[in-house]
Design a protein around this motif. Structure first.
Motif, short mmCIF file in Angstrom:
data_model
loop_
_atom_site.label_atom_id
_atom_site.label_comp_id
_atom_site.label_asym_id
_atom_site.label_seq_id
_atom_site.Cartn_x
_atom_site.Cartn_y
_atom_site.Cartn_z
N THR A 87 0.83 -1.21 0.00
CA THR A 87 0.00 0.00 0.00
C THR A 87 0.86 1.25 0.00
OG1 THR A 87 -1.71 -1.19 1.23
CG2 THR A 87 -1.83 1.21 1.23
N ALA A 88 2.00 1.19 0.70
CA ALA A 88 2.90 2.35 0.74
C ALA A 88 3.42 2.69 -0.64
CB ALA A 88 4.06 2.06 1.69
N LEU A 89 3.63 1.69 -1.50
CA LEU A 89 4.08 1.94 -2.86
C LEU A 89 3.02 2.67 -3.65
CD1 LEU A 89 5.99 1.61 -5.27
CD2 LEU A 89 5.06 -0.70 -5.59
N GLU A 90 1.76 2.25 -3.53
CA GLU A 90 0.68 2.91 -4.25
C GLU A 90 0.51 4.36 -3.81
OE1 GLU A 90 -0.79 1.67 -6.87
OE2 GLU A 90 0.57 -0.02 -6.59
N GLN A 91 0.66 4.61 -2.51
CA GLN A 91 0.56 5.99 -2.02
C GLN A 91 1.73 6.83 -2.52
OE1 GLN A 91 -0.36 6.59 2.09
NE2 GLN A 91 -2.07 5.16 2.10
N ALA A 92 2.92 6.21 -2.62
CA ALA A 92 4.08 6.93 -3.13
C ALA A 92 3.88 7.29 -4.60
CB ALA A 92 5.34 6.09 -2.95
N ARG A 93 3.25 6.39 -5.38
CA ARG A 93 2.94 6.70 -6.78
C ARG A 93 1.96 7.87 -6.87
NH1 ARG A 93 2.82 0.88 -8.15
NH2 ARG A 93 4.57 0.45 -9.56
N SER A 94 0.93 7.82 -6.04
CA SER A 94 -0.10 8.87 -6.08
C SER A 94 0.48 10.23 -5.70
CB SER A 94 -1.25 8.52 -5.13
OG SER A 94 -1.85 7.29 -5.51
N ALA A 95 1.46 10.21 -4.79
CA ALA A 95 2.08 11.46 -4.33
C ALA A 95 3.17 11.96 -5.26
CB ALA A 95 2.64 11.28 -2.92
N GLY A 96 3.53 11.16 -6.28
CA GLY A 96 4.56 11.55 -7.22
C GLY A 96 5.97 11.28 -6.74
N LYS A 97 6.11 10.58 -5.62
CA LYS A 97 7.44 10.26 -5.11
C LYS A 97 8.04 9.05 -5.81
CE LYS A 97 6.49 12.14 -0.50
NZ LYS A 97 6.41 11.86 0.95
N PHE A 98 7.18 8.14 -6.26
CA PHE A 98 7.62 6.99 -7.06
C PHE A 98 7.18 7.28 -8.48
CE2 PHE A 98 7.71 2.71 -8.75
CZ PHE A 98 8.81 2.15 -8.11
N THR A 99 8.12 7.64 -9.32
CA THR A 99 7.83 8.21 -10.64
C THR A 99 7.83 7.15 -11.73
OG1 THR A 99 10.15 8.60 -11.17
CG2 THR A 99 9.01 10.30 -9.86
N PRO A 100 7.36 7.50 -12.94
CA PRO A 100 7.47 6.57 -14.08
C PRO A 100 8.92 6.18 -14.37
CG PRO A 100 5.88 8.30 -14.57
CD PRO A 100 6.51 8.68 -13.27
N VAL A 101 9.87 7.04 -14.06
CA VAL A 101 11.28 6.69 -14.25
C VAL A 101 11.65 5.52 -13.35
CG1 VAL A 101 13.65 7.50 -13.98
CG2 VAL A 101 11.93 9.00 -14.97
N HIS A 102 11.20 5.56 -12.09
CA HIS A 102 11.44 4.44 -11.18
C HIS A 102 10.82 3.15 -11.74
CE1 HIS A 102 11.98 7.77 -8.18
NE2 HIS A 102 13.00 7.00 -7.84
N ASP A 103 9.59 3.26 -12.22
CA ASP A 103 8.90 2.08 -12.76
C ASP A 103 9.66 1.51 -13.96
OD1 ASP A 103 6.59 1.11 -11.40
OD2 ASP A 103 5.56 3.00 -11.86
N ALA A 104 10.14 2.37 -14.84
CA ALA A 104 10.86 1.90 -16.03
C ALA A 104 12.17 1.23 -15.64
CB ALA A 104 11.11 3.07 -16.98
N TRP A 105 12.90 1.83 -14.71
CA TRP A 105 14.17 1.24 -14.26
C TRP A 105 13.92 -0.10 -13.58
CZ3 TRP A 105 17.00 -0.52 -10.16
CH2 TRP A 105 18.39 -0.49 -10.28
N TRP A 106 12.87 -0.17 -12.78
CA TRP A 106 12.51 -1.40 -12.07
C TRP A 106 12.16 -2.50 -13.06
CZ3 TRP A 106 7.34 -2.01 -8.97
CH2 TRP A 106 7.35 -3.23 -8.29
N ALA A 107 11.36 -2.19 -14.07
CA ALA A 107 10.97 -3.19 -15.07
C ALA A 107 12.19 -3.76 -15.78
CB ALA A 107 10.00 -2.57 -16.07
N GLN A 108 13.12 -2.89 -16.15
CA GLN A 108 14.32 -3.37 -16.84
C GLN A 108 15.21 -4.16 -15.90
OE1 GLN A 108 14.49 -3.05 -20.04
NE2 GLN A 108 16.44 -4.15 -20.21
#
Length: 232
Positions: A92-113
């Motif tokens: 849940t903390a990850l979803e809240q971080a996404r909503s707040a803009g602290k976990f960005t699409p850049v993080h998601d792209a780096w994580w996926a790779q």
């Protein structure tokens, strides 16, 4: 007005539950996992609350106005998640971080790779190591680090840390100078290469086996055993 400042917030002393959360007026707020089971001091203000472990501030949250709400900070759970990375995607903390803009699409792209290269478990752990860097590196630089590292295919936390620090040192320079090499392709400096480049010159003489060769000649001239045989 008084000559000295005084605290206007209301003080609570809740105990941290097993989910690393405290309850203040029906709402739950996260604190660092190291405080599980301990009692902390909370100062509740009109718009925010501050959590103290003894006299040290350990958490600060925007106050929830509605009842039975929950506000979680992803950083508070990283030490636990790095031991159990499988729990990270559904946190849940990850979803809240996404909503707040602290976990960005850049993080998601780096994580996926990173997951493609290292596998689900190790790739997620590498991402958590990157997120832990936020305790020492400003957020905007930490986003620039993964972006540069991703374009160069550098999927380690060391590479991200170095690129983030380079971005911090040269934030007034052209962004193209930070992310592209002479050929226009993205480049990255790995941490071990950077350390080697900054080592002082080694002025020690090269090792020599001349004394050992002299010993061999003496032993052979006297008809004795080979010194290697004696050592064995």
């Amino acid at each position: 007005m008084p000559d000295e400042p005084f605290e206007t917030g209301r003080v609570f002393t809740p105990r941290v539950d097993r989910y690393s959360q405290i309850t203040v007026r029906t709402n739950r707020y996260s604190v660092p996992v190291r405080l599980i089971g301990k009692r902390v001091r909370v100062v509740l203000h009109a718009s925010h609350l501050v959590v103290y472990d003894q006299n040290v501030e350990v958490a600060r949250h925007e106050r929830l106005i509605a009842k039975a709400g929950c506000r979680l900070e992803l950083d508070h759970y990283l030490e636990a998640l790095i031991r159990k990375p499988g729990a990270f995607p559904g946190a849940t903390a990850l979803e809240q971080a996404r909503s707040a803009g602290k976990f960005t699409p850049v993080h998601d792209a780096w994580w996926a790779q990173a997951r493609k290269v290292h596998g689900e478990r190790d790739g997620t752990r590498a991402l958590i190591e990157v997120l832990l860097l936020a305790r020492h590196i400003p957020h905007e630089h930490l986003v620039a680090g993964p972006a540069t590292a991703l374009r160069a295919g550098a999927l380690t936390s060391d590479a991200v840390a170095l690129e983030a620090r380079k971005a911090a040192q040269t934030e007034d320079d052209s962004p193209a100078a930070l992310t592209t090499g002479a050929s226009g392709a993205a480049t990255v400096t790995f941490l071990h290469e950077w350390r080697l480049a900054h080592l002082p010159p080694d002025t020690r003489p090269l090792p020599s086996v001349t004394p050992y060769d002299q010993l061999l000649r003496r032993r052979r001239a006297s008809g004795g055993n080979h010194p290697e045989g004696e050592a064995q």
